[in-house]
Design a protein around this motif. Structure first.
Motif, mmCIF file in Angstrom:
data_model
loop_
_atom_site.group_PDB
_atom_site.id
_atom_site.type_symbol
_atom_site.label_atom_id
_atom_site.label_comp_id
_atom_site.label_asym_id
_atom_site.label_seq_id
_atom_site.Cartn_x
_atom_site.Cartn_y
_atom_site.Cartn_z
ATOM 1 N N ASN A 1 86.385 5.756 42.578
ATOM 2 C CA ASN A 1 85.017 6.241 42.732
ATOM 3 C C ASN A 1 84.438 5.723 44.041
ATOM 4 O O ASN A 1 84.000 4.591 44.148
ATOM 5 N N ASN B 1 83.298 10.388 47.146
ATOM 6 C CA ASN B 1 82.876 11.180 46.000
ATOM 7 C C ASN B 1 83.271 10.457 44.718
ATOM 8 O O ASN B 1 83.971 9.451 44.737
ATOM 9 N N SER C 1 85.180 9.823 41.184
ATOM 10 C CA SER C 1 86.611 9.890 40.897
ATOM 11 C C SER C 1 87.012 11.299 40.473
ATOM 12 O O SER C 1 86.362 11.930 39.636
ATOM 13 N N GLY C 2 88.085 11.776 41.076
ATOM 14 C CA GLY C 2 88.609 13.094 40.732
ATOM 15 C C GLY C 2 88.092 14.213 41.604
ATOM 16 O O GLY C 2 88.685 15.292 41.628
ATOM 17 N N ASP C 3 86.997 14.000 42.319
ATOM 18 C CA ASP C 3 86.469 15.008 43.224
ATOM 19 C C ASP C 3 86.955 14.722 44.641
ATOM 20 O O ASP C 3 87.169 13.563 45.012
ATOM 21 N N ASP D 1 95.452 14.290 48.808
ATOM 22 C CA ASP D 1 94.611 13.174 48.388
ATOM 23 C C ASP D 1 94.676 12.094 49.470
ATOM 24 O O ASP D 1 95.720 11.441 49.631
ATOM 25 N N ARG E 1 95.869 8.233 48.488
ATOM 26 C CA ARG E 1 97.170 7.841 47.935
ATOM 27 C C ARG E 1 98.119 7.328 49.019
ATOM 28 O O ARG E 1 98.927 6.432 48.769
#
Length: 286
Positions: A87, A114, A116-118, A143, A146
């Motif tokens: 996040n 953004n 988490s996940g966005d 991503d 990563r």
């Protein structure tokens, strides 16, 4: 052919000299200890691995930043960056060129965090003589938290090219003949920072920084800065021809990036410019 880069005041480690579109190219990976300095944030900026890795952190007290010790007028700059994971809402990680003073020039990569996940939003801008307002924004096709990815700026008298993993995503051409200021007279340094901007960075400031996730950390490596005083030199990996234009493959990649990943372009924002689009928007396809 390959040659060792000598140690001393300049950049070093390795240099690759070769013929790229008929031009000689030299590039040396910098050492963060020798070639950069932590400018703010205290020990939130750290250098590791004998100067080959640098990290910036942000906590509820402060962010951090660093800059190159040298400045240059025209050339290419590369940096591998691994962005804040998880996040990252409210945070901004930057990588940019800038001169000094109120009428400064600046060429920006800004990575807007953004939840988490966005996806991150990659924000680009060009300032000349203290004036910016030339924003283009993109999602990335990977991503960026990563693994490390390379972000590059080619700055020449004729144009500025923004690249991600050697894929051009934006070209800002010199349109001084049309009255558009272009950064070409002030030498610039590389700057990077990680800071809190939750008043605007994520969804216009609607999502605030979650300080329970702090410290937030971004990592940097493989900093390369290749200066050039020649207006017609080419740069390794840039896909730039001697005529200072993208080649056919570069133009295809640029169209791909802008078609599928651009989410904002000031040149199409008619609400922002009710009196008419800026002159550079009317002349360039890109």
């Amino acid at each position: 052919m390959k040659m060792a880069c000598t140690t001393g005041k300049g950049f070093y480690v390795a240099v690759v000299i070769g013929i790229v579109m008929g031009s000689m190219v030299a590039s040396c990976a910098a050492n963060f200890f020798q070639d950069t300095e932590i400018t703010w944030g205290g020990d939130r900026g750290k250098i590791f691995n004998g100067g080959q890795l640098l990290s910036l952190s942000l906590d509820h007290f402060s962010g951090s930043g660093f800059q190159s010790k040298k400045q240059f007028l025209f050339g290419r700059i590369d940096m591998d960056i691994k962005l804040v994971a998880g996040n990252s809402a409210g945070t901004v990680t930057t990588f940019y060129l800038s001169s000094q003073g109120p009428n400064h020039d600046e060429i920006d990569f800004e990575f807007l965090g953004n939840v988490s996940g966005d996806p991150y939003i990659l924000h680009t801008n060009v300032f000349s003589q203290g004036k910016g307002n030339r924003e283009q924004q993109f999602y990335l096709w990977f991503d960026p938290t990563r693994n490390f990815h390379k972000y590059s700026i080619i700055w020449k008298p004729q144009h500025i090219i923004f690249l991600v993993d050697d894929i051009p995503i934006r070209v800002f051409k010199n349109e001084e003949a049309e009255g558009v200021p272009f950064p070409k007279n002030q030498a610039m340094r590389m700057h990077s920072s990680l800071w809190n901007a939750d008043d605007w960075a994520t969804r216009g400031g609607l999502v605030k920084t979650d300080w329970s996730k702090a410290p937030f950390t971004a990592y940097y490596r493989n900093f390369k800065m290749s200066s050039s005083s020649s207006s017609d030199s080419s740069f390794s990996g840039s896909k730039v021809q001697s005529k200072n234009e993208l080649d056919a493959n570069g133009r295809r990649r640029l169209r791909w990036a802008q078609k599928y990943f651009m989410i904002y372009n000031y040149c199409t924002d008619l609400n922002r410019f009710p009196q008419g689009l800026p002159p550079e928007c009317k002349r360039s396809r890109f």
